[in-house]
Write a protein that holds these residues in place. Structure first.
Motif, PDB file in Angstrom:
ATOM      1  N   TRP A   1      -2.447  63.899  87.969  1.00 18.70           N
ATOM      2  CA  TRP A   1      -3.497  63.600  88.861  1.00 18.70           C
ATOM      3  C   TRP A   1      -4.886  64.160  88.034  1.00 18.70           C
ATOM      4  O   TRP A   1      -5.181  64.994  87.585  1.00 18.70           O
ATOM      5  N   VAL A   2      -5.707  63.017  88.151  1.00 21.00           N
ATOM      6  CA  VAL A   2      -6.981  63.371  87.562  1.00 21.00           C
ATOM      7  C   VAL A   2      -8.217  63.200  88.736  1.00 21.00           C
ATOM      8  O   VAL A   2      -8.419  62.286  89.464  1.00 21.00           O
ATOM      9  N   ASP A   3      -8.903  64.324  88.853  1.00 21.88           N
ATOM     10  CA  ASP A   3     -10.144  64.398  89.634  1.00 21.88           C
ATOM     11  C   ASP A   3     -11.293  63.562  89.308  1.00 21.88           C
ATOM     12  O   ASP A   3     -11.851  63.566  88.211  1.00 21.88           O
ATOM     13  N   ARG A   4     -11.739  62.630  90.229  1.00 26.06           N
ATOM     14  CA  ARG A   4     -12.579  61.601  89.964  1.00 26.06           C
ATOM     15  C   ARG A   4     -13.956  61.844  90.857  1.00 26.06           C
ATOM     16  O   ARG A   4     -14.690  60.856  91.164  1.00 26.06           O
ATOM     17  N   SER A   5     -13.781  62.854  91.738  1.00 26.84           N
ATOM     18  CA  SER A   5     -14.949  63.222  92.699  1.00 26.84           C
ATOM     19  C   SER A   5     -16.337  63.174  92.065  1.00 26.84           C
ATOM     20  O   SER A   5     -16.618  63.554  90.609  1.00 26.84           O
ATOM     21  N   ALA A   6     -17.194  63.283  92.962  1.00 23.31           N
ATOM     22  CA  ALA A   6     -18.676  63.484  92.596  1.00 23.31           C
ATOM     23  C   ALA A   6     -19.125  64.459  91.383  1.00 23.31           C
ATOM     24  O   ALA A   6     -19.866  64.488  90.565  1.00 23.31           O
ATOM     25  N   SER A   7     -18.540  65.636  91.811  1.00 23.76           N
ATOM     26  CA  SER A   7     -18.731  66.957  90.908  1.00 23.76           C
ATOM     27  C   SER A   7     -18.224  66.678  89.545  1.00 23.76           C
ATOM     28  O   SER A   7     -18.813  67.453  88.426  1.00 23.76           O
TER      29      SER A   7
ATOM     30  N   ALA B   1      -6.748  71.072  74.404  1.00 29.69           N
ATOM     31  CA  ALA B   1      -6.117  71.259  75.993  1.00 29.69           C
ATOM     32  C   ALA B   1      -4.897  70.366  75.921  1.00 29.69           C
ATOM     33  O   ALA B   1      -3.765  70.836  76.640  1.00 29.69           O
ATOM     34  N   ALA B   2      -4.725  69.429  75.126  1.00 28.07           N
ATOM     35  CA  ALA B   2      -3.761  68.317  75.119  1.00 28.07           C
ATOM     36  C   ALA B   2      -2.711  69.373  74.579  1.00 28.07           C
ATOM     37  O   ALA B   2      -1.420  69.017  74.942  1.00 28.07           O
ATOM     38  N   LEU B   3      -2.786  69.767  73.403  1.00 28.33           N
ATOM     39  CA  LEU B   3      -1.572  70.389  72.811  1.00 28.33           C
ATOM     40  C   LEU B   3      -1.056  71.471  73.576  1.00 28.33           C
ATOM     41  O   LEU B   3       0.141  71.872  73.640  1.00 28.33           O
ATOM     42  N   ARG B   4      -2.019  72.640  74.321  1.00 26.19           N
ATOM     43  CA  ARG B   4      -1.741  73.635  75.038  1.00 26.19           C
ATOM     44  C   ARG B   4      -0.923  72.928  76.307  1.00 26.19           C
ATOM     45  O   ARG B   4       0.339  73.814  76.612  1.00 26.19           O
ATOM     46  N   LEU B   5      -1.010  71.877  76.819  1.00 25.10           N
ATOM     47  CA  LEU B   5      -0.371  71.336  77.958  1.00 25.10           C
ATOM     48  C   LEU B   5       0.997  70.858  77.464  1.00 25.10           C
ATOM     49  O   LEU B   5       2.116  71.048  78.323  1.00 25.10           O
ATOM     50  N   MET B   6       1.038  70.222  76.502  1.00 25.65           N
ATOM     51  CA  MET B   6       2.394  69.755  75.889  1.00 25.65           C
ATOM     52  C   MET B   6       3.230  70.882  75.647  1.00 25.65           C
ATOM     53  O   MET B   6       4.416  71.112  75.943  1.00 25.65           O
ATOM     54  N   THR B   7       2.801  71.888  75.093  1.00 22.51           N
ATOM     55  CA  THR B   7       3.494  73.387  74.923  1.00 22.51           C
ATOM     56  C   THR B   7       3.902  73.925  76.055  1.00 22.51           C
ATOM     57  O   THR B   7       5.068  74.446  76.107  1.00 22.51           O
TER      58      THR B   7
ATOM     59  N   ARG C   1       9.519  72.172  97.178  1.00 20.94           N
ATOM     60  CA  ARG C   1      10.643  71.192  96.979  1.00 20.94           C
ATOM     61  C   ARG C   1      11.154  71.489  95.524  1.00 20.94           C
ATOM     62  O   ARG C   1      12.182  70.945  95.112  1.00 20.94           O
ATOM     63  N   GLY C   2      10.524  72.500  94.921  1.00 20.97           N
ATOM     64  CA  GLY C   2      11.150  72.815  93.638  1.00 20.97           C
ATOM     65  C   GLY C   2      10.261  72.504  92.252  1.00 20.97           C
ATOM     66  O   GLY C   2      10.762  72.750  91.018  1.00 20.97           O
ATOM     67  N   ALA C   3       9.262  71.682  92.501  1.00 21.71           N
ATOM     68  CA  ALA C   3       8.763  70.947  91.328  1.00 21.71           C
ATOM     69  C   ALA C   3       7.712  71.920  90.568  1.00 21.71           C
ATOM     70  O   ALA C   3       7.254  72.920  91.287  1.00 21.71           O
ATOM     71  N   ARG C   4       7.628  72.092  89.378  1.00 20.77           N
ATOM     72  CA  ARG C   4       6.943  72.716  88.478  1.00 20.77           C
ATOM     73  C   ARG C   4       5.298  72.068  88.415  1.00 20.77           C
ATOM     74  O   ARG C   4       5.124  71.120  88.778  1.00 20.77           O
ATOM     75  N   GLY C   5       4.372  72.787  88.101  1.00 21.84           N
ATOM     76  CA  GLY C   5       3.003  72.363  87.850  1.00 21.84           C
ATOM     77  C   GLY C   5       2.329  73.189  87.011  1.00 21.84           C
ATOM     78  O   GLY C   5       2.308  74.368  86.444  1.00 21.84           O
ATOM     79  N   HIS C   6       1.153  72.440  86.579  1.00 21.90           N
ATOM     80  CA  HIS C   6      -0.042  73.125  85.729  1.00 21.90           C
ATOM     81  C   HIS C   6      -1.390  72.448  86.213  1.00 21.90           C
ATOM     82  O   HIS C   6      -1.585  71.341  86.571  1.00 21.90           O
ATOM     83  N   LEU C   7      -2.276  73.602  86.420  1.00 20.98           N
ATOM     84  CA  LEU C   7      -3.620  73.236  86.684  1.00 20.98           C
ATOM     85  C   LEU C   7      -4.412  73.238  85.493  1.00 20.98           C
ATOM     86  O   LEU C   7      -4.474  74.231  84.572  1.00 20.98           O
ATOM     87  N   VAL C   8      -5.365  72.279  85.316  1.00 19.79           N
ATOM     88  CA  VAL C   8      -6.207  72.109  84.234  1.00 19.79           C
ATOM     89  C   VAL C   8      -7.568  72.104  84.626  1.00 19.79           C
ATOM     90  O   VAL C   8      -7.941  71.044  85.204  1.00 19.79           O
ATOM     91  N   MET C   9      -8.297  73.179  84.501  1.00 19.27           N
ATOM     92  CA  MET C   9      -9.876  73.159  85.038  1.00 19.27           C
ATOM     93  C   MET C   9     -10.666  72.766  84.054  1.00 19.27           C
ATOM     94  O   MET C   9     -10.903  73.545  82.928  1.00 19.27           O
TER      95      MET C   9
ATOM     96  N   ILE D   1       0.912  67.752  86.502  1.00 19.51           N
ATOM     97  CA  ILE D   1      -0.272  68.427  85.856  1.00 19.51           C
ATOM     98  C   ILE D   1      -1.600  67.599  86.648  1.00 19.51           C
ATOM     99  O   ILE D   1      -1.641  66.565  86.608  1.00 19.51           O
ATOM    100  N   LEU D   2      -2.004  68.733  87.067  1.00 19.47           N
ATOM    101  CA  LEU D   2      -3.519  68.409  87.883  1.00 19.47           C
ATOM    102  C   LEU D   2      -4.561  68.588  87.238  1.00 19.47           C
ATOM    103  O   LEU D   2      -4.823  69.822  86.788  1.00 19.47           O
ATOM    104  N   ILE D   3      -5.666  67.714  86.908  1.00 22.66           N
ATOM    105  CA  ILE D   3      -6.768  67.856  86.028  1.00 22.66           C
ATOM    106  C   ILE D   3      -7.926  67.678  86.959  1.00 22.66           C
ATOM    107  O   ILE D   3      -8.405  66.596  87.635  1.00 22.66           O
ATOM    108  N   GLY D   4      -8.744  68.663  86.882  1.00 19.22           N
ATOM    109  CA  GLY D   4     -10.025  68.711  87.737  1.00 19.22           C
ATOM    110  C   GLY D   4     -10.996  69.877  87.590  1.00 19.22           C
ATOM    111  O   GLY D   4     -10.489  70.804  86.778  1.00 19.22           O
TER     112      GLY D   4
END
Length: 308
Positions: free
Chosen positions: A101-107, A289-295, A209-217, A187-190
């Motif tokens: 998910w990619v945040d495309r809001s005004a900010s 950031a891409a390398l870190r997320l893949m790891t 429901r048991g899903a894992r997640g990663h926030l990318v600020m 993977i949530l990016i915003g």
């Protein structure tokens, strides 16, 4: 004086530049991983590097036969060398699913001359590059609320076209409450400048429901340092509000404390749910950031319950 600018709504839709940048980054990822980590497993999200039992074809290990198992699972050649019965286990080779998910809001349209790229451009490039890398490694990748998971070789172009066509999500600063199956990855990016209570609702909903997640600020350097002096006018890009301040230095001290507190609360939230949080400044290359997320994705699977 540091200059800032705000991109118009049309600039929050990915174009050819963002797609080509993402593909270029994705093509460089194998070399970057080898040079920075020297660990090929960083790219092994598909059929390689899982190292767990499953229904694949690659041999993993022998283990002692357990009473009650089907006799046809016994490896008689290996068992003939010992006084015990052994089973030949094979490595898991099932493709997994990554939700982006990619945040495309005004900010996200904010940019300063200290950054290499506006926040929205960096977020889009990072998301498309990750999708391309994951699909190349054998994963299925989808977009929360926009696109079902798929393993297309043209995943970056498909995702970019989907974002261009779906303009309604330009107003959303958090992902939709879409159901994610257990053991999938999100993977949530915003910029995650919204109240922590709202972010918590999203994280809890995905995790329930048991899903894992990663926030990318995604952070512009100005949003961390607030390098202003004298009088200044601050604009809320989401609500259209403005605030005139007379002493930017004093106001900046309080602002930095609030930002630190906000991040600490988000960090505690994601840790409590077993998620990760990555802070990526736009004055740094997207490849970091891409390398870190893949790891992180690879590591989270290896450490999760049930050997995942």
């Amino acid at each position: 004086m540091t200059r800032t600018r705000v991109l118009p709504e049309s600039a929050r839709l990915p174009g050819r530049h963002e797609t080509e940048s993402a593909l270029s980054l994705a093509q460089r990822m194998p070399r970057l991983v080898l040079e920075a980590r020297r660990v090929a497993a960083s790219l092994s999200h598909g059929i390689h590097g899982r190292r767990r039992a499953g229904v694949g074809e690659s041999f993993w290990q022998f283990r002692p036969f357990v009473a009650g198992e089907a006799a046809q699972r016994i490896d008689w050649r290996r068992s003939g060398r010992d006084d015990r019965l052994y089973v030949r286990e094979r490595e898991w080779e099932t493709a997994q699913t990554i939700w982006l998910w990619v945040d495309r809001s005004a900010s996200m349209g904010f940019a300063s001359d200290l950054a290499q790229a506006p926040k929205i451009e960096r977020a889009v490039v990072l998301g498309l590059a990750l999708a391309d890398c994951f699909v190349e490694a054998g994963e299925r990748t989808g977009m929360l609320g926009l696109m079902s998971p798929r393993a297309s070789r043209r995943i970056a172009e498909t995702m970019a076209q989907t974002m261009v066509a779906e303009r309604s999500s330009l107003e959303d600063d958090l992902p939709p409450q879409a159901p994610i199956a257990p053991l999938h990855e999100a993977i949530l990016i915003g910029d995650f400048l919204t109240p922590v209570s709202e972010i918590s609702t999203v994280v809890e909903g995905i995790s329930s429901r048991g899903a894992r997640g990663h926030l990318v600020m995604i952070v512009d350097p100005v949003e961390e340092t607030f390098p202003f002096q004298g009088q200044a006018v601050l604009h809320d890009l989401e609500d259209g509000l403005s605030l005139r301040i007379g002493d930017a230095i004093s106001w900046g001290n309080a602002y930095r404390q609030r930002i630190a507190q906000h991040r600490a609360q988000i960090d505690e939230l994601v840790r409590r749910r077993g998620w990760t949080m990555t802070i990526h400044r736009t004055d740094r290359p997207a490849s970091e950031a891409a390398l870190r997320l893949m790891t992180l994705v690879s590591t989270s699977r290896g450490a999760s319950p049930g050997g995942r």
